[in-house]
Design an enzyme around this catalytic site. Structure first.
Site, PDB file in Angstrom:
ATOM      1  N   CYS A  90       3.862   9.184   0.467  1.00 13.55           N
ATOM      2  CA  CYS A  90       2.130   9.648   0.100  1.00 13.55           C
ATOM      3  C   CYS A  90       2.230  10.803  -0.941  1.00 13.55           C
ATOM      4  O   CYS A  90       3.089  11.821  -0.764  1.00 13.55           O
ATOM      5  CB  CYS A  90       1.652  10.316   1.547  1.00 13.55           C
ATOM      6  N   HIS A  95       8.886   7.470   8.175  1.00 17.85           N
ATOM      7  CA  HIS A  95       9.341   7.322   6.901  1.00 17.85           C
ATOM      8  C   HIS A  95      10.808   7.743   7.000  1.00 17.85           C
ATOM      9  O   HIS A  95      11.328   8.261   8.107  1.00 17.85           O
ATOM     10  CB  HIS A  95       8.693   8.281   5.998  1.00 17.85           C
ATOM     11  N   ASN A 125       9.292   4.480   3.154  1.00 13.90           N
ATOM     12  CA  ASN A 125       9.368   4.141   4.748  1.00 13.90           C
ATOM     13  C   ASN A 125      10.459   3.489   5.168  1.00 13.90           C
ATOM     14  O   ASN A 125      11.279   3.092   4.304  1.00 13.90           O
ATOM     15  CB  ASN A 125       7.871   2.963   4.775  1.00 13.90           C
ATOM     16  N   HIS A 172       5.389   4.292  12.464  1.00 11.41           N
ATOM     17  CA  HIS A 172       5.096   4.227  11.191  1.00 11.41           C
ATOM     18  C   HIS A 172       6.126   5.534  10.692  1.00 11.41           C
ATOM     19  O   HIS A 172       5.597   6.628  10.289  1.00 11.41           O
ATOM     20  CB  HIS A 172       3.575   4.656  10.680  1.00 11.41           C
ATOM     21  N   ARG A 220       0.741  -1.252  -0.017  1.00  9.26           N
ATOM     22  CA  ARG A 220      -0.040  -0.009  -0.094  1.00  9.26           C
ATOM     23  C   ARG A 220       0.917   1.143  -0.047  1.00  9.26           C
ATOM     24  O   ARG A 220       0.931   2.004  -1.051  1.00  9.26           O
ATOM     25  CB  ARG A 220      -0.938  -0.165   1.202  1.00  9.26           C
ATOM     26  N   ASP A 221       1.465   1.523   1.005  1.00  7.71           N
ATOM     27  CA  ASP A 221       2.487   2.674   1.150  1.00  7.71           C
ATOM     28  C   ASP A 221       3.394   2.669   0.115  1.00  7.71           C
ATOM     29  O   ASP A 221       3.751   3.807  -0.626  1.00  7.71           O
ATOM     30  CB  ASP A 221       2.924   2.908   2.558  1.00  7.71           C
TER      31      ASP A 221
HETATM   32  P1  HMG Z   1     -13.497  13.892  -2.122  1.00  9.41           P
HETATM   33  O1  HMG Z   1     -13.148  14.418  -3.723  1.00  9.41           O
HETATM   34  O2  HMG Z   1     -13.671  15.138  -1.083  1.00  9.41           O
HETATM   35  O3  HMG Z   1     -14.588  13.072  -1.964  1.00  9.41           O
HETATM   36  O4  HMG Z   1     -12.303  12.981  -1.431  1.00  9.41           O
HETATM   37  P2  HMG Z   1     -15.994  13.012  -2.705  1.00  9.41           P
HETATM   38  O5  HMG Z   1     -16.738  12.315  -1.787  1.00  9.41           O
HETATM   39  O6  HMG Z   1     -16.323  14.175  -3.144  1.00  9.41           O
HETATM   40  O7  HMG Z   1     -15.624  11.962  -3.774  1.00  9.41           O
HETATM   41  C1  HMG Z   1     -15.020  12.391  -5.164  1.00  9.41           C
HETATM   42  C2  HMG Z   1     -14.885  11.018  -6.169  1.00  9.41           C
HETATM   43  O8  HMG Z   1     -14.434   9.973  -5.617  1.00  9.41           O
HETATM   44  C3  HMG Z   1     -16.516  10.798  -6.373  1.00  9.41           C
HETATM   45  O9  HMG Z   1     -16.569  10.210  -7.771  1.00  9.41           O
HETATM   46  C4  HMG Z   1     -16.746   9.701  -5.344  1.00  9.41           C
HETATM   47  O10 HMG Z   1     -17.851   8.818  -5.767  1.00  9.41           O
HETATM   48  C5  HMG Z   1     -15.380   8.886  -5.403  1.00  9.41           C
HETATM   49  P3  HMG Z   1     -17.182  11.083  -8.837  1.00  9.41           P
HETATM   50  O11 HMG Z   1     -18.837  10.976  -8.283  1.00  9.41           O
HETATM   51  O12 HMG Z   1     -16.378  12.137  -9.164  1.00  9.41           O
HETATM   52  O13 HMG Z   1     -17.137   9.951 -10.070  1.00  9.41           O
HETATM   53  N1  HMG Z   1     -15.133   8.366  -3.923  1.00  9.41           N
HETATM   54  C6  HMG Z   1     -14.655   6.875  -4.133  1.00  9.41           C
HETATM   55  N2  HMG Z   1     -14.231   6.189  -4.903  1.00  9.41           N
HETATM   56  C7  HMG Z   1     -13.835   4.985  -4.604  1.00  9.41           C
HETATM   57  N3  HMG Z   1     -13.555   4.421  -2.908  1.00  9.41           N
HETATM   58  C8  HMG Z   1     -13.828   5.430  -2.054  1.00  9.41           C
HETATM   59  C9  HMG Z   1     -14.394   6.898  -2.516  1.00  9.41           C
HETATM   60  N4  HMG Z   1     -14.548   8.108  -2.000  1.00  9.41           N
HETATM   61  C10 HMG Z   1     -15.074   8.761  -2.922  1.00  9.41           C
HETATM   62  N5  HMG Z   1     -13.750   5.190  -1.024  1.00  9.41           N
HETATM   63  C11 HMG Z   1     -11.831  11.302  -0.469  1.00  9.41           C
HETATM   64  C12 HMG Z   1     -12.166  12.634  -0.303  1.00  9.41           C
HETATM   65  C13 HMG Z   1     -11.456  10.864   1.165  1.00  9.41           C
HETATM   66  C14 HMG Z   1     -12.191  10.314  -0.933  1.00  9.41           C
HETATM   67  C15 HMG Z   1     -10.233  11.486  -1.143  1.00  9.41           C
HETATM   68  O14 HMG Z   1      -9.527  12.440  -0.631  1.00  9.41           O
HETATM   69  C16 HMG Z   1      -9.153  10.333  -0.962  1.00  9.41           C
HETATM   70  O15 HMG Z   1      -9.657   9.332  -1.486  1.00  9.41           O
HETATM   71  N6  HMG Z   1      -8.014  10.618  -0.171  1.00  9.41           N
HETATM   72  C17 HMG Z   1      -7.109   9.384  -0.159  1.00  9.41           C
HETATM   73  C18 HMG Z   1      -5.981   9.792  -0.424  1.00  9.41           C
HETATM   74  C19 HMG Z   1      -4.782   8.919  -0.162  1.00  9.41           C
HETATM   75  O16 HMG Z   1      -5.110   7.526  -0.255  1.00  9.41           O
HETATM   76  N7  HMG Z   1      -3.508   9.102   0.685  1.00  9.41           N
HETATM   77  C20 HMG Z   1      -2.731   8.369   0.811  1.00  9.41           C
HETATM   78  C21 HMG Z   1      -2.780   7.269   1.889  1.00  9.41           C
HETATM   79  S1  HMG Z   1      -2.466   8.174   3.642  1.00  9.41           S
HETATM   80  C22 HMG Z   1      -0.909   8.005   3.771  1.00  9.41           C
HETATM   81  O17 HMG Z   1      -0.076   7.595   2.880  1.00  9.41           O
HETATM   82  C23 HMG Z   1      -0.212   8.285   5.194  1.00  9.41           C
HETATM   83  C24 HMG Z   1      -0.185   7.095   5.959  1.00  9.41           C
HETATM   84  O18 HMG Z   1       0.834   6.217   5.254  1.00  9.41           O
HETATM   85  C25 HMG Z   1       0.520   7.652   7.264  1.00  9.41           C
HETATM   86  C26 HMG Z   1       1.781   8.175   7.275  1.00  9.41           C
HETATM   87  O19 HMG Z   1       2.689   8.016   6.633  1.00  9.41           O
HETATM   88  O20 HMG Z   1       1.683   9.384   7.885  1.00  9.41           O
HETATM   89  C27 HMG Z   1      -1.133   6.199   6.071  1.00  9.41           C
HETATM   90 MG    MG Z   2       3.056   6.369   5.294  1.00  6.32          MG
END
Ligand code: HMG
Ligand code: MG
Length: 300
Positions: A242, A211, A251, A209, A17-18
């Site tokens: 990310c 990086h 990481n 966690h 994933r990450d």
């Molecule tokens: P948004 O644009 O505000 O949401 O995003 P929305 O509700 O307006 O939806 C936008 C579109 O996405 C819509 O589609 C929804 O249906 C669809 P459209 O109508 O335009 O065709 N949608 C989805 N589709 C599939 N699955 C879903 C989903 N939700 C909405 N679950 C949202 C808000 C939270 C969805 C967006 O910001 C998002 O997906 N963010 C994730 C970003 C991400 O994955 N970042 C990396 C992971 S976090 C990380 O790496 C840190 C970590 O490792 C820890 C660390 O290192 O600190 C964990």
């Molecule tokens: Mg991370």
């Protein structure tokens, strides 16, 4: 302080994933599944396999359902999937997920950039997930990002890290993973952070966690191990980053963490040689660099 290193550490492997979410080129579902199988064969029991986020936000994770469907069920192995909202949770459950992770941040700006909502809104978003998960008996892991600094805001108040992490536990997460999202911390800062968090959340319910952007991750982990934290998130070959954290790179490498832990007499249940091979497999497949020091020493 007295040193009370854990005797055993549980590794949560996050490379599928990450490690892969930030890679632009397409990585096939088959390669992802093969990587996960190799990691399991190396003795990893907890592995974050994909995320059910919006594919518009993270295209690389668009095959989440396919990845999950192709994984064999293994006794004692937990395949964890990241879910940002109820929509993602429902997709995950439909695809057979048995454990999920939700993610919040200790930085308002990062929360907005990464999930398009404030910290308060993100916690509200998680409430229905926790309720449904409790009904279905699905364990939920929580993340607090930016615990040692934010790519947009710089320094982050430790009290905010404590508040968000405690909120995640109070909502029903069995554990909170503390993310140094951009690998900016140093050991004394990590120690200050963890010593504040363990006042409110017991060390057994925390994971590290970190990086390794600035080469500090192992030192920061070591500083926190002294507080008895028995869980570490890491990524084979040091893959990771990310897309919504400018400048974030990999990481900490699982190989390097496992080498350090075994050298300290701390058990992980992991076969280092097989782990190294898994790291070389994925770097060869994606044509990337293996960022593990131990991977470079043991080239197989
Ligand atoms: P948004 O644009 O505000 O949401 O995003 P929305 O509700 O307006 O939806 C936008 C579109 O996405 C819509 O589609 C929804 O249906 C669809 P459209 O109508 O335009 O065709 N949608 C989805 N589709 C599939 N699955 C879903 C989903 N939700 C909405 N679950 C949202 C808000 C939270 C969805 C967006 O910001 C998002 O997906 N963010 C994730 C970003 C991400 O994955 N970042 C990396 C992971 S976090 C990380 O790496 C840190 C970590 O490792 C820890 C660390 O290192 O600190 C964990
Ligand atoms: Mg991370």
């Amino acid at each position: 302080m007295s040193h009370s290193y854990p005797k055993q550490v549980r590794i949560v492997e996050v490379s599928p994933r990450d490690g892969l979410q930030n890679i632009k080129q397409n990585v096939s579902t088959d390669v992802k599944v093969a990587l996960i199988n190799k990691l399991c064969d190396a003795g990893i029991n907890d592995i974050e396999v994909t995320s059910f986020v919006s594919p518009k936000w993270v295209p690389q994770m668009a095959d989440a359902a396919d990845v999950l469907n192709q994984l064999p069920s293994r006794d004692g192995t937990s395949y964890i999937v990241l879910t940002p909202n109820l929509r993602g949770f429902d997709r995950a459950i439909e695809s057979g997920a048995k454990e999920v992770a939700i993610f919040a941040a200790a930085s308002e700006t990062f929360s907005q950039k990464n999930t398009n909502c404030s910290i308060t809104e993100s916690l509200q978003r998680f409430e229905p997930i926790l309720l449904k998960a409790a009904e279905l008996n699905i364990p939920v892991r929580g993340y607090t990002s930016c615990v040692l600094g934010c790519p947009y805001e710089g320094d982050i108040d430790v009290s905010e890290v404590v508040r968000v992490s405690k909120a995640l536990i109070d909502m029903g997460c069995y554990e909170v993973s503390l993310g140094d999202t951009i690998g900016i911390g140093t050991p004394t800062k990590a120690r200050d952070m963890i010593s504040a968090v363990v006042h409110e959340v017991p060390a057994e319910k925390l994971s590290l966690h970190f990086h390794d952007t600035r080469g500090q991750a192992l030192a920061n982990i070591f500083a926190c191990l002294e507080y008895g934290v028995p869980n570490i998130d890491s990524s084979v070959a040091g893959l990771g980053g990310c897309p919504y954290a400018a400048g974030a790179s990999g990481n900490v490498s699982t190989e390097d963490v496992v080498y350090m832990l075994h050298g300290m007499g701390i058990e992980t249940g992991i076969d280092l040689e097989k782990l190294v091979a898994a790291g070389h497999y994925i770097t060869a497949q994606i044509g990337g660099q293996n960022n593990s020091k131990i991977g470079a020493v043991y080239k197989n």
